[in-house]
Motif scaffolding. Structure first.
Motif, PDB file in Angstrom:
ATOM      1  N   UNK A   1       0.829  -1.206   0.000  1.00  0.00           N
ATOM      2  CA  UNK A   1       0.000   0.000   0.000  1.00  0.00           C
ATOM      3  C   UNK A   1       0.867   1.261   0.000  1.00  0.00           C
ATOM      4  N   UNK A   2       0.237   2.372  -0.416  1.00  0.00           N
ATOM      5  CA  UNK A   2       0.957   3.649  -0.503  1.00  0.00           C
ATOM      6  C   UNK A   2       1.619   4.016   0.829  1.00  0.00           C
ATOM      7  N   UNK A   3       0.943   3.703   1.954  1.00  0.00           N
ATOM      8  CA  UNK A   3       1.524   4.073   3.248  1.00  0.00           C
ATOM      9  C   UNK A   3       2.822   3.297   3.507  1.00  0.00           C
ATOM     10  N   UNK A   4       2.897   2.050   3.014  1.00  0.00           N
ATOM     11  CA  UNK A   4       4.153   1.295   3.144  1.00  0.00           C
ATOM     12  C   UNK A   4       5.238   1.903   2.255  1.00  0.00           C
ATOM     13  N   UNK A   5       4.856   2.386   1.078  1.00  0.00           N
ATOM     14  CA  UNK A   5       5.848   3.029   0.198  1.00  0.00           C
ATOM     15  C   UNK A   5       6.419   4.275   0.880  1.00  0.00           C
ATOM     16  N   UNK A   6       5.558   5.038   1.567  1.00  0.00           N
ATOM     17  CA  UNK A   6       6.033   6.210   2.328  1.00  0.00           C
ATOM     18  C   UNK A   6       7.062   5.775   3.370  1.00  0.00           C
ATOM     19  N   UNK A   7       6.752   4.663   4.042  1.00  0.00           N
ATOM     20  CA  UNK A   7       7.658   4.168   5.085  1.00  0.00           C
ATOM     21  C   UNK A   7       8.999   3.743   4.484  1.00  0.00           C
ATOM     22  N   UNK A   8       8.956   3.056   3.341  1.00  0.00           N
ATOM     23  CA  UNK A   8      10.220   2.635   2.711  1.00  0.00           C
ATOM     24  C   UNK A   8      11.037   3.851   2.268  1.00  0.00           C
ATOM     25  N   UNK A   9      10.363   4.881   1.788  1.00  0.00           N
ATOM     26  CA  UNK A   9      11.073   6.097   1.378  1.00  0.00           C
ATOM     27  C   UNK A   9      11.650   6.818   2.592  1.00  0.00           C
ATOM     28  N   UNK A  10      10.876   6.846   3.678  1.00  0.00           N
ATOM     29  CA  UNK A  10      11.305   7.563   4.889  1.00  0.00           C
ATOM     30  C   UNK A  10      12.588   6.972   5.482  1.00  0.00           C
ATOM     31  N   UNK A  11      12.884   5.724   5.129  1.00  0.00           N
ATOM     32  CA  UNK A  11      14.127   5.098   5.617  1.00  0.00           C
ATOM     33  C   UNK A  11      15.348   5.919   5.211  1.00  0.00           C
ATOM     34  N   UNK A  12      15.204   6.730   4.171  1.00  0.00           N
ATOM     35  CA  UNK A  12      16.277   7.636   3.737  1.00  0.00           C
ATOM     36  C   UNK A  12      16.636   8.603   4.871  1.00  0.00           C
TER      37      UNK A  12
ATOM     38  N   UNK B   1      24.777   7.049   9.300  1.00  0.00           N
ATOM     39  CA  UNK B   1      25.181   6.485   8.003  1.00  0.00           C
ATOM     40  C   UNK B   1      26.166   5.315   8.109  1.00  0.00           C
ATOM     41  N   UNK B   2      26.532   4.916   9.329  1.00  0.00           N
ATOM     42  CA  UNK B   2      27.383   3.722   9.471  1.00  0.00           C
ATOM     43  C   UNK B   2      26.574   2.441   9.333  1.00  0.00           C
ATOM     44  N   UNK B   3      25.260   2.552   9.528  1.00  0.00           N
ATOM     45  CA  UNK B   3      24.407   1.360   9.543  1.00  0.00           C
ATOM     46  C   UNK B   3      23.242   1.555   8.583  1.00  0.00           C
ATOM     47  N   UNK B   4      22.477   0.498   8.372  1.00  0.00           N
ATOM     48  CA  UNK B   4      21.223   0.598   7.610  1.00  0.00           C
ATOM     49  C   UNK B   4      20.086   0.268   8.574  1.00  0.00           C
ATOM     50  N   UNK B   5      19.046   1.113   8.587  1.00  0.00           N
ATOM     51  CA  UNK B   5      18.033   1.005   9.653  1.00  0.00           C
ATOM     52  C   UNK B   5      16.832   0.137   9.307  1.00  0.00           C
ATOM     53  N   UNK B   6      16.169  -0.375  10.340  1.00  0.00           N
ATOM     54  CA  UNK B   6      14.829  -0.938  10.214  1.00  0.00           C
ATOM     55  C   UNK B   6      13.858   0.223   9.988  1.00  0.00           C
ATOM     56  N   UNK B   7      12.880   0.004   9.126  1.00  0.00           N
ATOM     57  CA  UNK B   7      11.907   1.057   8.792  1.00  0.00           C
ATOM     58  C   UNK B   7      11.136   1.587  10.011  1.00  0.00           C
ATOM     59  N   UNK B   8      10.927   0.715  11.016  1.00  0.00           N
ATOM     60  CA  UNK B   8      10.106   1.122  12.166  1.00  0.00           C
ATOM     61  C   UNK B   8      10.728   2.244  12.992  1.00  0.00           C
ATOM     62  N   UNK B   9      12.030   2.513  12.803  1.00  0.00           N
ATOM     63  CA  UNK B   9      12.664   3.572  13.596  1.00  0.00           C
ATOM     64  C   UNK B   9      12.076   4.939  13.282  1.00  0.00           C
ATOM     65  N   UNK B  10      11.382   5.058  12.162  1.00  0.00           N
ATOM     66  CA  UNK B  10      10.821   6.378  11.824  1.00  0.00           C
ATOM     67  C   UNK B  10       9.848   6.879  12.884  1.00  0.00           C
ATOM     68  N   UNK B  11       9.158   5.938  13.549  1.00  0.00           N
ATOM     69  CA  UNK B  11       8.177   6.353  14.557  1.00  0.00           C
ATOM     70  C   UNK B  11       8.853   6.965  15.791  1.00  0.00           C
ATOM     71  N   UNK B  12      10.120   6.624  16.006  1.00  0.00           N
ATOM     72  CA  UNK B  12      10.845   7.138  17.168  1.00  0.00           C
ATOM     73  C   UNK B  12      11.668   8.382  16.823  1.00  0.00           C
ATOM     74  N   UNK B  13      12.151   8.461  15.585  1.00  0.00           N
ATOM     75  CA  UNK B  13      12.996   9.602  15.192  1.00  0.00           C
ATOM     76  C   UNK B  13      12.166  10.766  14.654  1.00  0.00           C
ATOM     77  N   UNK B  14      11.052  10.484  14.032  1.00  0.00           N
ATOM     78  CA  UNK B  14      10.247  11.535  13.396  1.00  0.00           C
ATOM     79  C   UNK B  14       8.776  11.462  13.814  1.00  0.00           C
TER      80      UNK B  14
END
Ligand code: NAD
Ligand code: G6P
Ligand code: MN
Length: 442
Positions: free
Chosen positions: A240-251, A258-271
């Motif tokens: 769904x579109x909301x998942x696409x937003x989440x995948x993009x937000x991983x940026x 930038x030393x690591x690659x994050x799990x998408x769920x971190x967006x809820x804690x950082x933003x």
């Protein structure tokens, strides 16, 4: 080859048909003699079961099939229990999401106050499944992906420490499939990964091909520009579109470290502020799922039942769920597959609470998971994880001791919540909404 008996607990789940199709697609690797569905909602399960019966009759009539709400019938003579229950179903998920949003706080299935509320409902449900399994099939293993997996895992560590339950999440699997796509690999299984964190709260630190070549630079280049958005492919769950937003937000999540690659769920804690600004308090993910996946799956199942045939059915194999077969095979055949599981830390992350339930690579064999050593983690991740794991531990403590105070502390401590005052307002609403599901707090 030995044939196995599987019980799917939460038989009425929207994921059941896709998983059944996936199991049937993997019979050469993991042969079945019996497949059973168990749920407490007979009517909901009957629709899914009616369709599964037709699917099995067409594709594998030799497998014995049964759907029941009777625990004894369900849990007797079972080798593996695949557990995906949702205590309170989507009606309660909707409230988990909408109540925090009323106060300007992230409303999410597994993160923040919504995840805490869901945790308070799930603990009892999953413990009940474990107890049935141990009573009727004491040698069986439970492969649990009922959410919130972090809280469920901590609860079972505390309350059923010797039970054969393995907690697993599909988010790293789904992201790794995208990584493979970015790298032009055929499958995520061509990569060997190092990863650590909590469930829905972790980071990849190293990703290599089988020859040992470092794949991180190419992945970072992509994630810095597009997050985990890929042009083609991805699994068919996160579409769904909301998942696409989440995948993009991983940026943006990646930009923090930038030393690591994050799990998408971190967006809820950082933003959290941005997430709330982009949420519609009257129409959340639960509404999307009810209007989307749930409607689709149940409509398709009803069609199959009516036609007594799967011809023309749009139901598809949930290929990405084959990680569950990998896990079952690892136990059944001692494959020593390397997988990310949610296990007790016990020193694997050397500078982190040994009793924390962490998500890390494990080698899985017949005697269960053997976690790999991670070593020391950096201050940033350590600080974040200490806060989040404390939230999860306080929720379980609140459930065990029926403590209002502990639950208020848990919500206050969540990085998604701005103050103790807001935490209290949300908690009081959640208590009202969860009457009959939570223990009565005092
Ligand atoms: P769903 O509501 O469609 O299905 C859940 C089913 O569980 C319902 O039929 C419900 O009646 C049943 N149920 C509720 N309480 C029960 C109990 N005490 N005993 C037996 N059955 C019970 O939900 P869904 O969206 O299909 O998701 C199912 C579960 O899988 C959820 O917990 C979801 O969070 C989880 N999930 C986890 C992952 C992961 O990565 N770990 C991935 C996908 C889904
Ligand atoms: C991912 C997570 C699951 C979660 C699911 C929610 O797969 O790993 O733990 O349950 O997303 O998806 P949904 O489509 O229900 O919002
Ligand atoms: Mn998950």
């Amino acid at each position: 080859m030995k044939k196995f008996s599987i019980l799917i607990a939460g038989g009425g789940s929207t994921f059941t048909p896709g998983i059944v199709l996936m199991l049937l697609d993997n019979l050469d690797k993991f042969p079945l003699r019996k497949l059973k569905l168990y749920d407490i909602d007979k009517e909901r399960q009957d629709t899914i079961a009616g369709a599964c019966e037709v699917i099995l009759r067409e594709k594998a009539p030799e497998i014995e099939f049964l759907a029941t709400t009777d625990p004894e019938e369900a849990f007797t003579d079972v080798d593996f229990v695949m557990a995906h229950i949702r205590v309170g179903k989507y009606a309660m998920r909707e409230l988990d999401e909408k109540i925090p949003l009323k106060y300007g706080v992230v409303g999410q299935e597994t993160c923040g106050p919504g995840g805490i509320a869901y945790g308070m409902r799930s603990i009892g449900g999953v413990l009940e499944l474990i107890d049935y399994m141990e009573k009727y099939s004491p040698d069986a293993w439970m492969l649990n992906y009922s959410n919130p997996a972090a809280i469920v895992a901590e609860a079972t560590r505390r309350l059923r420490p010797h039970s054969k339950i393995l907690n697993i999440c599909d988010m790293p699997v789904a992201i790794e499939e995208r990584m493979a796509r970015i790298l032009g690999l055929k499958s995520r299984k061509e990569m060997t990964v190092r990863y650590y964190g909590l469930n829905h709260f972790g980071w990849w630190t190293d990703i290599r091909d089988k020859e040992g070549n470092d794949l991180m630079p190419k992945l970072k280049e992509h994630v810095a520009k597009y997050g985990y958005v890929v042009n083609d492919g991805g699994d068919n769950q996160h579409v769904d579109a909301s998942w696409q937003d989440t995948f993009l937000k991983a940026r943006d999540v990646y930009a923090l470290d930038p030393d690591t690659l994050p799990n998408t769920y971190l967006k809820y804690y950082f933003f959290p502020d941005e997430v709330v600004a982009h949420s519609n308090p009257d129409y959340t993910r639960a509404n999307e799922v009810m209007d989307g996946r749930e409607k689709f799956v149940f409509t398709e199942c009803k069609k199959i039942i009516e036609n007594q045939s799967t011809e023309g059915s749009a139901l598809h194999i949930d290929e990405h769920a084959s990680y569950i077969v990998d896990l079952a095979r690892a136990i059944a055949y001692n494959t020593h597959e390397r997988m990310l599981l949610i296990v007790e830390n016990k020193g694997a992350i050397s500078n982190f609470d040994p009793t924390a339930m962490v998500e890390i690579p494990c080698i899985v064999g017949s005697n269960g998971p053997e976690p790999l050593s991670i070593g020391e983690i950096p201050q940033f991740q350590k600080g974040l994880m200490e806060q989040q794991v404390s939230v999860e531990k306080l929720v379980v403590e609140a459930w065990i001791t029926k403590s209002y105070q502990k639950l208020w502390q848990a919500i206050t401590l969540s990085k998604t919540v701005p103050s103790a005052k807001v935490a209290k307002q949300i908690l009081d609403d959640l208590i009202e909404a969860n009457k009959g599901y939570w223990p009565e707090l005092h």
